[in-house]
Design a protein around this motif. Sequence first.
Motif, PDB file in Angstrom:
ATOM      1  N   LYS A 103       0.837  -1.206   0.000  1.00  0.00           N
ATOM      2  CA  LYS A 103       0.000   0.000   0.000  1.00  0.00           C
ATOM      3  C   LYS A 103       0.871   1.255   0.000  1.00  0.00           C
ATOM      4  O   LYS A 103       0.502   2.275  -0.603  1.00  0.00           O
ATOM      5  N   LEU A 104       2.021   1.185   0.682  1.00  0.00           N
ATOM      6  CA  LEU A 104       2.926   2.332   0.721  1.00  0.00           C
ATOM      7  C   LEU A 104       3.469   2.642  -0.666  1.00  0.00           C
ATOM      8  O   LEU A 104       3.588   3.809  -1.053  1.00  0.00           O
ATOM      9  N   TRP A 105       3.793   1.585  -1.435  1.00  0.00           N
ATOM     10  CA  TRP A 105       4.288   1.792  -2.797  1.00  0.00           C
ATOM     11  C   TRP A 105       3.227   2.434  -3.672  1.00  0.00           C
ATOM     12  O   TRP A 105       3.520   3.339  -4.449  1.00  0.00           O
ATOM     13  N   TRP A 106       1.988   1.997  -3.551  1.00  0.00           N
ATOM     14  CA  TRP A 106       0.906   2.594  -4.325  1.00  0.00           C
ATOM     15  C   TRP A 106       0.653   4.039  -3.922  1.00  0.00           C
ATOM     16  O   TRP A 106       0.276   4.874  -4.750  1.00  0.00           O
ATOM     17  N   CYS A 107       0.860   4.349  -2.656  1.00  0.00           N
ATOM     18  CA  CYS A 107       0.753   5.734  -2.206  1.00  0.00           C
ATOM     19  C   CYS A 107       1.791   6.600  -2.911  1.00  0.00           C
ATOM     20  O   CYS A 107       1.495   7.706  -3.364  1.00  0.00           O
ATOM     21  N   GLY A 108       3.032   6.081  -3.014  1.00  0.00           N
ATOM     22  CA  GLY A 108       4.080   6.805  -3.718  1.00  0.00           C
ATOM     23  C   GLY A 108       3.777   6.996  -5.191  1.00  0.00           C
ATOM     24  O   GLY A 108       4.011   8.068  -5.751  1.00  0.00           O
ATOM     25  N   ILE A 109       3.239   5.943  -5.833  1.00  0.00           N
ATOM     26  CA  ILE A 109       2.890   6.037  -7.253  1.00  0.00           C
ATOM     27  C   ILE A 109       1.787   7.080  -7.473  1.00  0.00           C
ATOM     28  O   ILE A 109       1.805   7.849  -8.447  1.00  0.00           O
ATOM     29  N   THR A 110       0.812   7.131  -6.582  1.00  0.00           N
ATOM     30  CA  THR A 110      -0.278   8.105  -6.689  1.00  0.00           C
ATOM     31  C   THR A 110       0.256   9.526  -6.589  1.00  0.00           C
ATOM     32  O   THR A 110      -0.124  10.407  -7.380  1.00  0.00           O
ATOM     33  N   LEU A 111       1.152   9.759  -5.634  1.00  0.00           N
ATOM     34  CA  LEU A 111       1.747  11.082  -5.484  1.00  0.00           C
ATOM     35  C   LEU A 111       2.596  11.448  -6.700  1.00  0.00           C
ATOM     36  O   LEU A 111       2.618  12.607  -7.125  1.00  0.00           O
ATOM     37  N   LEU A 112       3.284  10.449  -7.268  1.00  0.00           N
ATOM     38  CA  LEU A 112       4.082  10.685  -8.477  1.00  0.00           C
ATOM     39  C   LEU A 112       3.181  11.117  -9.634  1.00  0.00           C
ATOM     40  O   LEU A 112       3.510  12.055 -10.375  1.00  0.00           O
ATOM     41  N   GLY A 113       2.040  10.437  -9.788  1.00  0.00           N
ATOM     42  CA  GLY A 113       1.102  10.812 -10.848  1.00  0.00           C
ATOM     43  C   GLY A 113       0.562  12.217 -10.658  1.00  0.00           C
ATOM     44  O   GLY A 113       0.473  12.995 -11.627  1.00  0.00           O
ATOM     45  N   LEU A 114       0.227  12.578  -9.419  1.00  0.00           N
ATOM     46  CA  LEU A 114      -0.273  13.934  -9.141  1.00  0.00           C
ATOM     47  C   LEU A 114       0.802  14.980  -9.445  1.00  0.00           C
ATOM     48  O   LEU A 114       0.508  16.054  -9.985  1.00  0.00           O
ATOM     49  N   GLY A 115       2.048  14.653  -9.105  1.00  0.00           N
ATOM     50  CA  GLY A 115       3.138  15.586  -9.383  1.00  0.00           C
ATOM     51  C   GLY A 115       3.352  15.808 -10.870  1.00  0.00           C
ATOM     52  O   GLY A 115       3.557  16.944 -11.318  1.00  0.00           O
ATOM     53  N   GLU A 116       3.277  14.736 -11.651  1.00  0.00           N
ATOM     54  CA  GLU A 116       3.456  14.867 -13.103  1.00  0.00           C
ATOM     55  C   GLU A 116       2.298  15.644 -13.737  1.00  0.00           C
ATOM     56  O   GLU A 116       2.506  16.441 -14.660  1.00  0.00           O
ATOM     57  N   VAL A 117       1.074  15.421 -13.236  1.00  0.00           N
ATOM     58  CA  VAL A 117      -0.079  16.176 -13.740  1.00  0.00           C
ATOM     59  C   VAL A 117       0.087  17.659 -13.417  1.00  0.00           C
ATOM     60  O   VAL A 117      -0.203  18.541 -14.235  1.00  0.00           O
ATOM     61  N   GLY A 118       0.561  17.953 -12.200  1.00  0.00           N
ATOM     62  CA  GLY A 118       0.798  19.343 -11.826  1.00  0.00           C
ATOM     63  C   GLY A 118       1.864  19.995 -12.682  1.00  0.00           C
ATOM     64  O   GLY A 118       1.732  21.169 -13.074  1.00  0.00           O
ATOM     65  N   ASN A 119       2.935  19.246 -12.981  1.00  0.00           N
ATOM     66  CA  ASN A 119       3.975  19.777 -13.870  1.00  0.00           C
ATOM     67  C   ASN A 119       3.423  20.067 -15.256  1.00  0.00           C
ATOM     68  O   ASN A 119       3.754  21.085 -15.882  1.00  0.00           O
ATOM     69  N   PHE A 120       2.583  19.160 -15.753  1.00  0.00           N
ATOM     70  CA  PHE A 120       1.964  19.346 -17.067  1.00  0.00           C
ATOM     71  C   PHE A 120       1.107  20.611 -17.075  1.00  0.00           C
ATOM     72  O   PHE A 120       1.163  21.417 -18.011  1.00  0.00           O
ATOM     73  N   ALA A 121       0.320  20.807 -16.014  1.00  0.00           N
ATOM     74  CA  ALA A 121      -0.557  21.985 -15.940  1.00  0.00           C
ATOM     75  C   ALA A 121       0.246  23.274 -15.824  1.00  0.00           C
ATOM     76  O   ALA A 121      -0.181  24.324 -16.319  1.00  0.00           O
ATOM     77  N   ALA A 122       1.424  23.214 -15.169  1.00  0.00           N
ATOM     78  CA  ALA A 122       2.230  24.418 -14.972  1.00  0.00           C
ATOM     79  C   ALA A 122       2.670  25.034 -16.294  1.00  0.00           C
ATOM     80  O   ALA A 122       2.807  26.262 -16.396  1.00  0.00           O
ATOM     81  N   TYR A 123       2.868  24.198 -17.327  1.00  0.00           N
ATOM     82  CA  TYR A 123       3.263  24.724 -18.633  1.00  0.00           C
ATOM     83  C   TYR A 123       2.170  25.592 -19.251  1.00  0.00           C
ATOM     84  O   TYR A 123       2.450  26.383 -20.157  1.00  0.00           O
ATOM     85  N   GLY A 124       0.942  25.434 -18.802  1.00  0.00           N
ATOM     86  CA  GLY A 124      -0.142  26.261 -19.326  1.00  0.00           C
ATOM     87  C   GLY A 124      -0.192  27.639 -18.710  1.00  0.00           C
ATOM     88  O   GLY A 124      -0.914  28.512 -19.206  1.00  0.00           O
ATOM     89  N   PHE A 125       0.587  27.867 -17.630  1.00  0.00           N
ATOM     90  CA  PHE A 125       0.540  29.151 -16.932  1.00  0.00           C
ATOM     91  C   PHE A 125       1.870  29.892 -16.921  1.00  0.00           C
ATOM     92  O   PHE A 125       1.892  31.096 -16.653  1.00  0.00           O
ATOM     93  N   ALA A 126       2.971  29.215 -17.172  1.00  0.00           N
ATOM     94  CA  ALA A 126       4.290  29.841 -17.098  1.00  0.00           C
ATOM     95  C   ALA A 126       5.128  29.437 -18.297  1.00  0.00           C
ATOM     96  O   ALA A 126       4.866  28.410 -18.930  1.00  0.00           O
ATOM     97  N   PRO A 127       6.170  30.227 -18.627  1.00  0.00           N
ATOM     98  CA  PRO A 127       7.017  29.901 -19.779  1.00  0.00           C
ATOM     99  C   PRO A 127       7.809  28.608 -19.579  1.00  0.00           C
ATOM    100  O   PRO A 127       8.084  28.205 -18.448  1.00  0.00           O
ATOM    101  N   ILE A 128       8.199  27.999 -20.693  1.00  0.00           N
ATOM    102  CA  ILE A 128       9.039  26.806 -20.649  1.00  0.00           C
ATOM    103  C   ILE A 128      10.351  27.106 -19.938  1.00  0.00           C
ATOM    104  O   ILE A 128      10.842  26.304 -19.135  1.00  0.00           O
ATOM    105  N   THR A 129      10.921  28.285 -20.221  1.00  0.00           N
ATOM    106  CA  THR A 129      12.210  28.660 -19.654  1.00  0.00           C
ATOM    107  C   THR A 129      12.159  28.834 -18.140  1.00  0.00           C
ATOM    108  O   THR A 129      13.205  28.942 -17.497  1.00  0.00           O
ATOM    109  N   LEU A 130      10.974  28.857 -17.561  1.00  0.00           N
ATOM    110  CA  LEU A 130      10.829  28.962 -16.111  1.00  0.00           C
ATOM    111  C   LEU A 130      10.407  27.642 -15.479  1.00  0.00           C
ATOM    112  O   LEU A 130      10.925  27.248 -14.427  1.00  0.00           O
ATOM    113  N   VAL A 131       9.490  26.919 -16.119  1.00  0.00           N
ATOM    114  CA  VAL A 131       8.977  25.678 -15.535  1.00  0.00           C
ATOM    115  C   VAL A 131      10.044  24.583 -15.531  1.00  0.00           C
ATOM    116  O   VAL A 131      10.236  23.887 -14.521  1.00  0.00           O
TER     117      VAL A 131
END
Length: 367
Positions: A78-106
């Motif tokens: 269950k701990l490993w799946w918790c880590g995978i879930t957080l990893l997915g949320l982090g990647e989604v957040g990174n993807f969304a950040a490109y919609g609000f800030a320049p590539i040279t900053l993100v």
Amino acid sequence: MGIIPVSERASWNASFGGPGTMSGPLSGPWYSTHKTQLLGVLLAAASNLLISVSLNIQKCAHLRLACQTELKPYYTSKLWWCGITLLGLGEVGNFAAYGFAPITLVTPLGCVSVIGSAFISVFFLKKTMKTADILGGTLTVTGTYLLVTFAPNVPQELTARQVQNYLVSWPFLVYSILEILIFCILLYFYKRKAVKHIVVLLMMVALLASMTVIAVKAVSSMITLSVKGKMQLTYSIFYVMVALMASSCAFQVKFLNQAMHLYEATAVVPINFVFFTTSAIISGVIFYREFQSAAFLSVFMFLFGCLLSFLGVFIIARNKKEEHLQIPFIDCGHIPGHKLTGKIQPDSHSSCYGTLNKEDDLVKSQS
């Protein structure tokens, strides 16, 4: 004492948030101009911090499973799946950040993940904090501050038509031709000449990454506009960018995994960060023209911030030593066909783990 003219009083109020205005550092023209970019910065930083937490949780889960008497697959934890879930949320957040800030900053804010892992591992994995970690963290934080302060301020609402125009512009066409040519040369040496040097592998990753960030920025921006009510998903360029994003990501993973298999993480992590960030900044400058109207001092300070971040990441990554084997020898008595009392010293850097010496092969059992 004279009366302040109306024009000067309005300028004073606009700058310092005087009475009768809704201006100031957080509510005036500066905030209205930078609020979208600030949201992207916060989103990227939080996402990379979340990724560092997730990686440490996964590592902790693997260590716990290794200590158990009954070995179980990691995906049952269950701990490993918790880590995978957080990893997915982090990647989604990174993807969304490109919609609000320049590539040279993100993209350079990926250093937050490296520095976060160094400090979070102290709590999760009970590692000791070293002077090199503190020095590297200080340099990285200073570089990140300069990146955020002197990053280009460009409009982030990219429509499908703008992306189409950027795609057929002559600077990008020249850049893409050069990229394809360099990639083909590197691929030739990789396939035909079996050259698997770390620079060759990570250069190919970086060249693919430049196309990935261009596509991610376009897709994220068009999705953001569509959510706001300006539909962009009906344009074919959106699906072209999605296909480019998926294919370049897949090949990136292939070459990066090859590098991780052949070389230590302490070498791969900093070199990949430098190559990836540099290629992303170049692609942002050429494709989206993010430094088109920037002052020379801003460009210089931004690049100096990148240099400090690179140096900090190198110091942190080099400080991490590879884990040594817990069992330094193999008992020959446990090898079928041999009843020897000696030990075999394995070479952890060799492809053959714990091979017998030639002299030992001559020794036979008495039975």
